[in-house]
Design a protein around this motif. Structure first.
Motif, PDB file in Angstrom:
ATOM      1  N   ILE A  93       0.740  -1.203   0.003  1.00 19.06           N
ATOM      2  CA  ILE A  93       0.013   0.087  -0.164  1.00 19.06           C
ATOM      3  C   ILE A  93       0.917   1.123  -0.062  1.00 19.06           C
ATOM      4  O   ILE A  93       1.799   1.275   0.828  1.00 19.06           O
ATOM      5  CB  ILE A  93      -1.089   0.062   1.024  1.00 19.06           C
ATOM      6  N   ILE A  94       0.616   2.087  -1.086  1.00 18.30           N
ATOM      7  CA  ILE A  94       1.495   3.400  -0.960  1.00 18.30           C
ATOM      8  C   ILE A  94       0.734   4.344  -0.572  1.00 18.30           C
ATOM      9  O   ILE A  94      -0.427   4.458  -0.721  1.00 18.30           O
ATOM     10  CB  ILE A  94       1.974   3.505  -2.381  1.00 18.30           C
ATOM     11  N   GLY A  95       1.643   5.327  -0.148  1.00 26.85           N
ATOM     12  CA  GLY A  95       0.665   6.455   0.305  1.00 26.85           C
ATOM     13  C   GLY A  95       0.722   6.868   1.957  1.00 26.85           C
ATOM     14  O   GLY A  95       1.365   6.006   2.448  1.00 26.85           O
ATOM     15  N   LEU A  97      -1.537   6.654   4.000  1.00 26.99           N
ATOM     16  CA  LEU A  97      -2.457   5.644   4.438  1.00 26.99           C
ATOM     17  C   LEU A  97      -3.827   6.576   5.023  1.00 26.99           C
ATOM     18  O   LEU A  97      -4.415   6.197   5.822  1.00 26.99           O
ATOM     19  CB  LEU A  97      -2.055   4.981   5.759  1.00 26.99           C
ATOM     20  N   SER A  98      -4.002   7.814   4.447  1.00 27.14           N
ATOM     21  CA  SER A  98      -4.744   8.701   4.922  1.00 27.14           C
ATOM     22  C   SER A  98      -6.374   8.025   4.516  1.00 27.14           C
ATOM     23  O   SER A  98      -7.285   8.491   5.209  1.00 27.14           O
ATOM     24  CB  SER A  98      -4.850  10.111   4.156  1.00 27.14           C
ATOM     25  N   ASN A  99      -6.558   7.270   3.407  1.00 23.40           N
ATOM     26  CA  ASN A  99      -7.630   6.846   3.359  1.00 23.40           C
ATOM     27  C   ASN A  99      -8.071   5.350   3.788  1.00 23.40           C
ATOM     28  O   ASN A  99      -7.488   4.344   3.355  1.00 23.40           O
ATOM     29  CB  ASN A  99      -7.824   6.780   1.538  1.00 23.40           C
ATOM     30  N   ARG A 102      -9.460   2.488   1.817  1.00 21.65           N
ATOM     31  CA  ARG A 102      -8.483   1.972   0.910  1.00 21.65           C
ATOM     32  C   ARG A 102      -7.531   1.118   1.572  1.00 21.65           C
ATOM     33  O   ARG A 102      -6.969   0.111   0.972  1.00 21.65           O
ATOM     34  CB  ARG A 102      -7.689   2.979   0.018  1.00 21.65           C
ATOM     35  N   VAL A 103      -6.957   1.591   2.609  1.00 24.32           N
ATOM     36  CA  VAL A 103      -6.117   0.751   3.364  1.00 24.32           C
ATOM     37  C   VAL A 103      -6.527  -0.520   3.633  1.00 24.32           C
ATOM     38  O   VAL A 103      -5.929  -1.662   3.636  1.00 24.32           O
ATOM     39  CB  VAL A 103      -5.662   1.583   4.542  1.00 24.32           C
ATOM     40  N   VAL A 105      -9.049  -2.275   2.545  1.00 29.00           N
ATOM     41  CA  VAL A 105      -9.172  -3.000   1.160  1.00 29.00           C
ATOM     42  C   VAL A 105      -7.794  -3.654   0.632  1.00 29.00           C
ATOM     43  O   VAL A 105      -7.480  -4.872   0.384  1.00 29.00           O
ATOM     44  CB  VAL A 105      -9.837  -2.303   0.038  1.00 29.00           C
ATOM     45  N   GLY A 106      -6.787  -2.627   0.838  1.00 31.78           N
ATOM     46  CA  GLY A 106      -5.405  -3.181   0.282  1.00 31.78           C
ATOM     47  C   GLY A 106      -5.066  -4.046   1.374  1.00 31.78           C
ATOM     48  O   GLY A 106      -4.113  -5.061   0.932  1.00 31.78           O
TER      49      GLY A 106
ATOM     50  N   GLU B 111      -1.732  -0.716  -3.788  1.00 29.81           N
ATOM     51  CA  GLU B 111      -2.918  -0.049  -3.255  1.00 29.81           C
ATOM     52  C   GLU B 111      -2.780   1.550  -3.093  1.00 29.81           C
ATOM     53  O   GLU B 111      -1.599   1.645  -2.326  1.00 29.81           O
ATOM     54  CB  GLU B 111      -3.696  -0.538  -2.306  1.00 29.81           C
ATOM     55  N   THR B 113      -3.167   4.863  -1.316  1.00 28.05           N
ATOM     56  CA  THR B 113      -3.736   5.611  -0.158  1.00 28.05           C
ATOM     57  C   THR B 113      -3.231   7.146  -0.006  1.00 28.05           C
ATOM     58  O   THR B 113      -2.127   6.806   0.856  1.00 28.05           O
ATOM     59  CB  THR B 113      -3.985   4.646   0.721  1.00 28.05           C
ATOM     60  N   GLU B 115      -1.117  10.578  -0.061  1.00 29.52           N
ATOM     61  CA  GLU B 115      -0.152  11.125  -0.843  1.00 29.52           C
ATOM     62  C   GLU B 115       1.198  10.261  -0.725  1.00 29.52           C
ATOM     63  O   GLU B 115       1.585   9.686   0.456  1.00 29.52           O
ATOM     64  CB  GLU B 115       0.084  12.511   0.080  1.00 29.52           C
ATOM     65  N   TYR B 116       1.918  10.396  -1.719  1.00 26.91           N
ATOM     66  CA  TYR B 116       3.390   9.680  -1.512  1.00 26.91           C
ATOM     67  C   TYR B 116       4.328  10.358  -2.574  1.00 26.91           C
ATOM     68  O   TYR B 116       3.769  11.239  -3.479  1.00 26.91           O
ATOM     69  CB  TYR B 116       3.076   8.269  -2.042  1.00 26.91           C
TER      70      TYR B 116
END
Lengths: 113, 577
Positions: A93-95, A97-99, A102-103, A105-106, B111, B113, B115-116
């Protein structure tokens, strides 16, 4: 720089928590230093884990600025990246993790509603 | 002013030599040092190989370690793929000359989620660069990221940052990109990498494929703008700057023997000029290849190196055939002085042929190059292209002081002085072989159509293939015209007979004279004998007479004495009886 150590400290604590459970969740969070994104991501992850996987998870935070050679193993490109090592299959899971949805689901976690 | 400016540029813009054959020539030294270069092209045109070779040559020849970051192939795959080109990546990796990093990205595993950024890629690349002190980086093909990461906005921003970061790092980078529909790359990478863009192309015309390379853009540097053919073979990549180099090659006054003494005699007794271009043209079966073989054998005997391109026969067939006229080529092949290159002209495109020839010439370093025959290049309606190709080839060979011998098969009888590929103007020495049909037989005639810079023979010679090579004989030129073959032999026989009868006549006359002379002499002798006998007779008579007279005188004296008379010596009587 000092705050980086804080994260690592937390990591070790979490690791110590519970090992017994078979359905242990091993999570790895890759970050680059103490960027705002990294901090947000860690906070979000901790929150989700506490809510969904209390007591049966471990989080390992890897700072690629400190250990750049570790990036290749998990094919890390984007930061921050959360890697679910266990249970298999490996998920990424990239990002930041604010959503949360989606996390979940991921991570293949069904929300406990 | 302008000169000063360009000098400044050339000192400012450092270049990083690629070590790729020919590429550094057309770019005036290589890729821009410390800047990213975009190498784009369609699938299978050699982008990855270009990158790999840039790194391998950098590591082995220029002591510049490199990082290869692959987004498509795994490290094992790459290592295996380029092993066939003689690149031992494992060795280089072991000696810290090269770092391979395979970046794999699977859309289904990811997946998104929030900012990156792609800091992870930067860190990995940075780590790889720092771990071996890399000066060169290849990213192959970074566009794969577009398939793996859904957020294009982030990706584009990050790529821009990546290229800037690479510049800051001071590494010379190659970024490869797949050719797009209307843009150079599918994802428009040329927007970000604007210092140097190289386009690779793989084109098929008339069922033959040619790889070409073009420097689309090179900021701050002069570069060749043409499309250059390039080769990928067992030695890797080679670009061939095959445009005409201009007509400023130096010439030699050296002469090389044609291998046939009587032919040399037609060229002032010395043969061809070294470094000149010789064309032997003629109809089928007139002995073009035999002349070429003679020339090669003579060169090998002098210890020179010959590169023989045969486009119609296999080397073994050619050697066997030449053996029948007493030319042994095989020993020279074994000695390594003679090298055959047998390929069908249709095997590659023209450019590729040229490129291949360049490469072979550079590798083998021959003194003499033979192309047998050149007209097989003309397939379809490509005469102009063949001409330009041969022109480039001639220029290239001349600038290297290599004597070139081409053979050309002329098809029609009417067009003898016309080569199929109309290259006559490029040729220094042109030997024309033609068949002469006369009284039911076909003979070979040979003459020199032109030979620049020497007083050559203007005669037609008859050309015979004997079991000890080519022999030239003078044709019969007489009142009944030019005769060759058995007609010549017959005419010569007639002439010989005539000469013989004349000779016999003379002999006979001589003998007659001799006989006459002898007869006269005999006559003279007998007359002389007669005369002499007469003379002696007369002398005898005279003596007798004188004796008689003396006797008479004596008698008279005695008588007078007895009569005591005066002695009167008087001849009043005839002494004759």
């Amino acid at each position: 720089m000092k705050s980086k150590n804080d994260i690592s400290d937390i990591k070790t604590k979490k690791e110590k928590q519970s090992k017994a459970a078979k359905d242990m969740w091993v999570l790895r969070l890759y970050v680059a230093g103490q960027s705002p994104k990294a901090i947000t991501a860690f906070a979000n992850l901790k929150k989700i884990c506490e809510e969904q996987l209390k007591g049966k998870y471990s989080i390992e935070v890897i700072d690629l600025l400190k250990n750049p050679q570790l990036g290749a193993d998990d094919q890390i490109l984007a930061l921050p990246t959360l890697v679910r090592k266990l249970p298999v299959p490996v998920r990424k899971i990239i990002g930041d993790l604010s959503n949360t949805e989606r996390v979940l689901v991921g991570l293949d976690l069904l929300p406990m509603s | 002013m302008k000169k000063v400016e360009s000098k400044l540029v050339s000192t400012n813009l450092l270049k990083s030599p690629t070590g790729i054959q020919g590429f550094d020539e057309i770019t005036g030294g290589g890729l821009p040092m410390g800047r990213p270069t975009l190498v784009c092209g369609s699938a299978g045109c050699g982008k990855t190989l270009f990158g790999i070779e840039f790194l391998v040559r950098g590591a082995t020849q220029f002591n510049e370690p490199g990082v290869f970051m692959s987004f498509e192939e795994t490290n094992e795959e790459i290592t295996k793929n380029v092993a066939s080109l003689g690149f031992d990546l494992d060795y280089l990796v072991k000696h810290k000359k090269l770092a391979l990093d395979h970046v794999h990205i699977e859309r289904s595993e990811i997946e998104e989620t929030g900012e990156y950024d792609l800091e992870g890629l930067f860190i990995r690349l940075g780590y790889a660069i720092d771990s071996i002190g890399a000066k060169r980086v290849v990213l192959d093909t970074i566009e794969s990221l577009f398939a793996g990461l859904p957020n294009q906005l982030i990706l584009r921003a990050e790529l821009r940052r990546l290229f800037r970061w690479l510049k800051e790092k001071g590494v010379t980078a190659i970024i490869t990109g797949e050719r797009g529909e209307e843009t150079l790359t599918r994802q428009g990478l040329e927007e970000y990498v604007s210092d140097c863009v190289i386009l690779l192309d793989h084109r098929v015309t008339e069922q033959t494929s040619t790889r070409r390379l073009r420097v689309v853009k090179y900021r701050g540097s002069m570069h060749g703008t043409n499309e250059y053919p390039f080769l990928i073979d067992e030695d890797g990549f080679s670009v061939l700057p095959v445009t005409s180099l201009g007509l400023n090659h130096s010439v030699s006054n050296d002469r090389v023997s044609s291998g046939i003494t009587s032919l040399d005699k037609m060229f002032e007794g010395k043969g061809y000029y070294r470094g000149s271009t010789i064309l032997i043209s003629g109809t089928a079966g007139v002995g073009k290849t035999s002349l070429a073989a003679h020339f090669s054998e003579a060169a090998c005997k002098r210890g020179e190196r010959v590169l023989y391109f045969c486009f119609e026969e296999s080397p073994s067939q050619l050697m066997r055939n030449m053996l029948s006229i007493g030319i042994k080529l095989e020993p020279w092949v074994n000695k390594g002085l003679l090298q055959f290159q047998a390929t069908r002209p249709t095997f590659y495109g023209l450019e590729m042929h040229l490129a291949k020839t360049h490469k072979l010439v550079n590798d083998f370093k021959p003194n003499i190059v033979i192309l047998d025959p050149i007209n097989t290049f003309v397939i379809g309606d490509k005469e102009v292209e063949v001409k330009t190709m041969l022109m480039r080839l001639v220029d290239f060979l001349k600038s290297n002081q290599i004597t070139a011998l081409f053979t050309n098969l002329t098809s029609g009888v009417n067009e003898l002085e016309h080569t199929d590929v109309s290259i006559s103007s490029l040729i220094d020495t042109w030997i024309l072989l033609r068949d002469i049909e006369l009284s039911g037989e076909r003979n070979r005639g040979m003459y020199i159509l032109k030979s620049r810079g020497m007083a050559h023979s203007n005669q037609i010679r008859e050309f015979n293939l004997t079991n000890h090579g080519v022999e030239l004989s003078n044709v019969y030129v007489g009142p009944s015209g030019v005769l060759t073959g058995s007609a010549r032999i017959a005419q010569e026989a007639i002439e010989n007979a005539e000469v013989l009868t004349r000779k016999q006549d003379i002999e006979r006359k001589k003998r007659e004279i001799e006989r006459k002379r002898k007869a006269v002499e005999a006559q003279i002798e007998s007359l002389q004998a007669n005369f002499e006998s007469d003379v002696s007779e007369a002398v005898k008579m005279i003596n007798i007479e004188r004796d008689t007279i003396n006797q008479l005188e004596q008698d008279k004296i005695e008588m007078a004495e007895s009569r005591k008379a005066d002695i009167i010596k008087k001849k009043n009587r005839n002494p004759k009886k």
